[in-house]
Design an enzyme around this catalytic site. Structure first.
Site, mmCIF file in Angstrom:
data_model
loop_
_atom_site.group_PDB
_atom_site.id
_atom_site.type_symbol
_atom_site.label_atom_id
_atom_site.label_comp_id
_atom_site.label_asym_id
_atom_site.label_seq_id
_atom_site.Cartn_x
_atom_site.Cartn_y
_atom_site.Cartn_z
ATOM 1 N N THR A 113 0.825 -1.204 0.000
ATOM 2 C CA THR A 113 0.000 0.000 0.000
ATOM 3 C C THR A 113 0.862 1.258 0.000
ATOM 4 O OG1 THR A 113 -0.195 0.363 2.399
ATOM 5 C CG2 THR A 113 -1.651 -1.298 1.421
ATOM 6 N N SER A 143 8.961 2.286 14.626
ATOM 7 C CA SER A 143 9.220 3.457 15.455
ATOM 8 C C SER A 143 10.541 4.015 14.962
ATOM 9 C CB SER A 143 9.257 3.070 16.934
ATOM 10 O OG SER A 143 9.559 4.188 17.732
ATOM 11 N N TYR A 168 7.535 14.903 16.268
ATOM 12 C CA TYR A 168 7.923 13.593 15.737
ATOM 13 C C TYR A 168 8.236 12.637 16.886
ATOM 14 C CZ TYR A 168 10.409 10.121 12.880
ATOM 15 O OH TYR A 168 10.835 8.958 12.260
ATOM 16 N N LYS A 214 6.282 9.145 17.845
ATOM 17 C CA LYS A 214 6.970 7.852 17.945
ATOM 18 C C LYS A 214 6.893 7.291 19.369
ATOM 19 C CE LYS A 214 8.381 7.154 13.712
ATOM 20 N NZ LYS A 214 7.809 6.052 12.908
ATOM 21 N N THR A 246 17.655 6.785 3.006
ATOM 22 C CA THR A 246 16.484 6.761 2.126
ATOM 23 C C THR A 246 16.265 8.176 1.622
ATOM 24 O OG1 THR A 246 14.839 7.322 3.807
ATOM 25 C CG2 THR A 246 15.476 5.014 3.644
#
Length: 306
Positions: free
Chosen positions: A45, A152, A166, A170, A202
């Site tokens: 997804t 996480s 953020y 988390k 990434t």
């Protein structure tokens, strides 16, 4: 406290995986691994289904679905579409909540909308997918149980300047996951694992990070947020960080090794070391606070019975 993950988890040969956030990074790498297993089935997804073209479209064992984790209807629709596609064989063996982004910047400048959007995506998105998955796993006639793996971060254990919402999201993912894990009956064999990567190579910095408008009171280069930004930038330029493929392989191996699932798994020696240091510091602080915490009590309750 009710123990968690009390039995070894055995991944079925024809395991069904559902992974969120498969457009890039860890999600894409993990989806690629699962898709390469001929007997596995994959529900991949992403918010934009067009980002899943790297997966084949002619394999009935691979289902590509649009999923916006911030929308309860979108989550419901995705689960319903998966049930229709796989029919009577539909079940979920492993669900990986990977979708998310990081809101970075000076907290004093953050808007209510920015704060709510961060919590909605990272925390509530993971929570609603998790509970839909638990229902499917619990009601499955196969009785195989399942595994929910929630992404996480080192940021779910250790905090740094300029990432407060953020961190809040988390930390919420971690507390939620551990609590829900303790609600499970051992006979259901529904397992939970919190994955805590450190830095990962990434496109997170480019496509999965949103920025709060700078606040003039925090602009000086010696401010904590500016210093951590400079440190991170220097590390990125030097090529620091884990490869997403390595993180994805570790996640797959954790699910498939046929052993008891750990509740938390730090990934990278940096994450392991920083979390260990934090725990040691907390223990040291607790020792120094024991007299204050006691508030005149002479004996402590046996927490093993809670």
């Amino acid at each position: 406290m009710n123990p968690v993950n009390t039995k070894p988890y055995n991944l079925p040969d024809d395991a069904v995986w559902l992974i969120t956030g498969c457009s890039s990074g860890i999600g894409r790498a993990l989806a690629t691994i699962v898709a390469s297993k001929p007997s596995h089935r994959l529900i991949a997804t992403a918010r934009n289904n067009a980002s899943l073209t790297y997966l084949p479209s002619d394999n009935p064992k691979i289902l590509k679905l649009p999923l916006d984790v911030t929308s309860p209807k979108s989550v419901d629709d995705a689960f319903s579409a998966a049930a229709v596609h796989f029919g009577a064989a539909f079940r979920l063996d492993v669900v990986v909540n990977n979708a998310g982004y990081e809101l970075q910047g000076d907290t004093e400048s953050a808007t209510e909308e920015q704060a709510h959007d961060q919590m909605e995506t990272v925390f509530f998105g993971s929570a609603r997918v998790t509970m839909k998955a638990v229902k499917v796993m619990r009601e499955s006639t196969a009785g195989l149980g399942g595994l929910v793996m929630n992404l996480s971060s080192l940021a779910g254990q250790c905090t740094f300047a300029g990432q407060s919402y953020y961190h809040a999201a988390k930390f919420a993912v971690e507390g939620f996951t551990e609590s829900v894990a303790r609600e499970m009956h051992p006979d259901w064999n529904i397992n939970f694992c919190i994955i805590e990567p450190g830095g990962v190579k990434t496109n997170f910095e480019k496509s999965s990070k949103k920025f709060i408008a700078p606040h003039p009171a925090y602009k000086a280069p010696d401010m904590p947020s500016r210093r951590i930004e400079a440190f991170v930038k220097k590390g990125q330029e030097a090529g620091a960080g884990l490869e997403p493929e390595a993180v994805a392989k570790t996640i797959y191996d954790l699910a498939s090794r046929g052993q008891q699932i750990p509740l938390r798994v730090p990934l990278s020696l940096i994450a392991w070391g920083l979390i260990k240091s934090k725990c040691e510091g907390t223990l040291k602080d607790l020792e120094g606070l024991k007299e204050i915490s006691a508030m005149g009590q002479t004996t402590a309750p046996d927490t093993r019975k809670i």
